[in-house]
Design an enzyme around this catalytic site. Structure first.
Site, mmCIF file in Angstrom:
data_model
loop_
_atom_site.group_PDB
_atom_site.id
_atom_site.type_symbol
_atom_site.label_atom_id
_atom_site.label_comp_id
_atom_site.label_asym_id
_atom_site.label_seq_id
_atom_site.Cartn_x
_atom_site.Cartn_y
_atom_site.Cartn_z
ATOM 1 N NE ARG A 1 -2.183 -0.864 3.745
ATOM 2 C CZ ARG A 1 -1.678 -1.823 4.524
ATOM 3 N NH1 ARG A 1 -1.768 -3.092 4.155
ATOM 4 N NH2 ARG A 1 -1.090 -1.521 5.660
ATOM 5 C CE1 TYR B 1 -6.646 41.542 12.142
ATOM 6 C CE2 TYR B 1 -5.879 39.664 10.864
ATOM 7 C CZ TYR B 1 -6.835 40.635 11.115
ATOM 8 O OH TYR B 1 -7.962 40.694 10.361
HETATM 9 C C1 PLP Z 1 -2.439 5.748 5.367
HETATM 10 C C2 PLP Z 1 -2.239 4.296 5.320
HETATM 11 C C3 PLP Z 1 -1.271 3.745 4.465
HETATM 12 C C4 PLP Z 1 -0.290 4.576 3.698
HETATM 13 O O1 PLP Z 1 0.757 4.954 4.548
HETATM 14 P P1 PLP Z 1 2.006 5.773 3.989
HETATM 15 O O2 PLP Z 1 2.902 5.900 5.152
HETATM 16 O O3 PLP Z 1 1.481 7.088 3.539
HETATM 17 O O4 PLP Z 1 2.548 4.980 2.857
HETATM 18 C C5 PLP Z 1 -1.217 2.369 4.370
HETATM 19 N N1 PLP Z 1 -2.039 1.581 5.105
HETATM 20 C C6 PLP Z 1 -2.945 2.075 5.957
HETATM 21 C C7 PLP Z 1 -3.803 1.148 6.734
HETATM 22 C C8 PLP Z 1 -3.075 3.448 6.110
HETATM 23 O O5 PLP Z 1 -3.974 3.948 6.969
#
Ligand code: PLP
Length: 373
Positions: free
Chosen positions: A215, A259
Site C-alpha cells: 500500500r 495583527y
Molecule cells: C495511510 C495508510 C497507508 C499509507 O501509509 P504511507 O505511510 O502514507 O505509505 C497504508 N495503510 C494504511 C492502513 C493506512 O492507513
C-alpha cells in the site's frame, strides 16, 4: 476556471515516476495507491488515474465516503476502505463495488445477516500498531469461519499495518513475528490479496511472507516517510504551492505590520502582500518561513491572516510577480521540520479553497476547484 492568484501545482509525471520506481524497487506486481484525504491534498481522482497508469493496480482510502466519491469517476478498479465502516452501510459498499475491512469479530457478527451484491472483505490484523484489527489466531480463525458462512461475502484479502517501518527495525520484526503466529493455522492461499507494507516498508524492507501487494501512500507523492533510513530510490516532490504579489509598499523604519503588529521594520523595508492565509492551510506557524520570488529568497513577516500574509521583498519585485511558497527549494520537508511536524501534515493541511492545477509533460492538463463548481 478560477479567479484567484493562488494555486497548488501537482506534477503528475512525478507521481508516475514515484509509483513506477517504488513498484520496481518493491518487486510487487500489485500495488494499492493510497488516495485517502483527497490523495494527501493532491486531488484524489487525478492522482488515482496517474498512479494506475504508472502501475498501481488497486486504490485505497480511509472512509466509505471517500471511496464512493472516487467510484463516481473510476470504474473497474478495486477500491478498499481501510478503516471501519458501519455494518449498516455494507449494502452501499457492495452495490458500488467498494471492498471493506473487517476489523473486529463484533463487526463481523453484525454483518452476518447481510444479503445482496457480493461484499468483498479484507481481514485486518493488529500486529502491534494497536489501532484497529484482530490480534489473535483464534479471533482470525473465527473471523474466517463466520465470513465463509455468508454467501454474499467474499473473503478477498488480509492485511496489517506497521508502526515503525520507517524508524525501528526491531519493532518491525516483532510485528512480522506476530503476523506469523496469528496466521500459522490459516490457509493464506485462500486470499487474493495479502498486503502489509506501507511506503516505509516498501522502501526499506523486503517482501513479507505470503504478501503479494503493498500500500503506497506518502512516497507516491515524492515525500519520504521518515528520515532514519537512507532512501533507496529517488523521490520527486509532486506538489508545489504558489501565489502572486497583490500590493507592494515600503515600511519606514519603526513602522509595524499585521495583527498584533508583531513585526517592526528595523530599517526602511519593502513589503509585498499575497493572497494566502491560514484558511487555506497556510498556517500561522508559517510566520518567518522563507519563500521564493523570481528565484530569490524572502520571508513571511508578521502574523499570517485568514486570507492574506505579507513577505519581505526587494526593489525588483512587482505586483503580479509569482511567489513560490513550497517548491523544490522551499520544500515540504523543510516546512514540516520548521513546524515541528511531518510532511504528511503539511500537504493534508493545504485546504480545498486553493485550486489544484495538474501538469503532465510540462503542460497544464487539468484544473480542479472544489469550492467553485
Ligand atoms: C495511510 C495508510 C497507508 C499509507 O501509509 P504511507 O505511510 O502514507 O505509505 C497504508 N495503510 C494504511 C492502513 C493506512 O492507513
Amino acid at each position: 476556471m478560477f479567479y484567484r492568484d493562488t494555486w497548488v501545482e501537482v506534477d503528475l509525471d512525478r507521481i508516475a515516476h514515484n509509483v513506477s520506481s517504488i513498484k520496481r524497487h518493491s518487486g510487487y506486481q500489485q500495488l494499492f495507491a493510497v488516495v485517502k484525504a483527497n490523495a494527501y491534498g493532491h486531488g484524489d481522482v487525478e492522482v488515482a488515474r496517474a498512479a494506475l497508469e504508472a502501475g498501481a493496480t488497486h486504490l485505497s482510502v480511509a472512509f466509505l465516503d471517500e471511496a464512493l466519491k472516487l467510484r463516481r469517476s473510476i470504474k473497474n478498479v478495486p477500491i478498499l476502505v481501510m478503516g471501519p465502516i458501519r455494518p449498516s452501510d455494507a449494502a452501499v459498499a457492495a452495490d458500488n463495488q467498494i471492498d471493506v475491512t473487517a476489523h473486529t469479530l463484533d463487526w463481523i457478527q453484525q454483518i452476518a445477516g447481510y444479503q445482496g451484491a457480493t461484499l468483498n472483505v479484507h481481514l485486518k490484523m493488529d500486529s502491534g500498531m494497536h489501532r484497529i484489527g484482530m490480534s489473535s489466531a483464534t479471533e482470525l480463525q473465527e473471523a474466517c469461519r463466520l465470513l465463509q458462512l455468508n454467501r454474499s461475502v467474499k473473503l478477498t484479502g488480509i492485511f496489517t499495518h506497521f508502526a515503525t517501518a520507517d524508524c525501528d527495525a526491531d519493532y518491525y520484526q516483532q510485528q512480522l513475528a506476530n503476523v506469523d503466529e496469528m496466521t500459522a493455522t490459516i490457509d493464506m492461499s485462500q486470499f487474493e490479496l495479502v498486503h502489509e507494507s506501507n511506503s516505509a516498508a516498501l522502501l526499506h524492507h523486503s517482501q513479507q511472507p505470503h504478501t503479494n501487494c503493498g500500500r503506497l501512500g506518502i512516497a507516491m507523492y515524492g515525500l519520504a516517510p521518515g528520515d532514519v533510513f537512507d532512501m533507496p530510490v529517488e523521490l520527486q516532490q509532486a506538489m508545489s504551492l504558489h501565489s502572486r504579489i497583490t500590493q507592494v509598499k515600503t515600511l519606514k523604519k519603526g513602522e509595524k505590520l499585521g495583527y498584533g503588529v508583531t513585526f517592526e521594520a528595523s530599517e526602511d523595508t519593502r513589503i509585498g502582500t499575497i493572497a494566502i492565509g491560514y484558511a487555506d492551510g497556510w498556517l500561522r506557524y508559517h510566520q518567518n518561513r522563507p519563500v521564493q520570488i523570481n528565484g530569490n529568497t524572502f520571508k513571511v513577516v508578521g502574523r499570517v491572516c485568514m486570507d492574506q500574509c505579507m513577505v519581505t521583498i526587494d526593489d525588483s519585485v512587482k505586483v503580479g510577480d509569482r511567489v513560490d511558497l513550497l517548491n523544490d527549494q522551499c520544500t515540504i520537508d523543510m516546512a514540516a521540520n520548521d513546524l515541528n511536524t511531518i510532511n504528511y501534515e503539511i500537504v493534508c493541511s493545504i485546504s480545498d479553497r486553493i485550486p489544484r492545477v495538474y501538469k503532465h509533460g510540462g503542460q497544464v492538463v487539468g484544473e480542479r476547484n472544489d469550492r467553485f463548481r
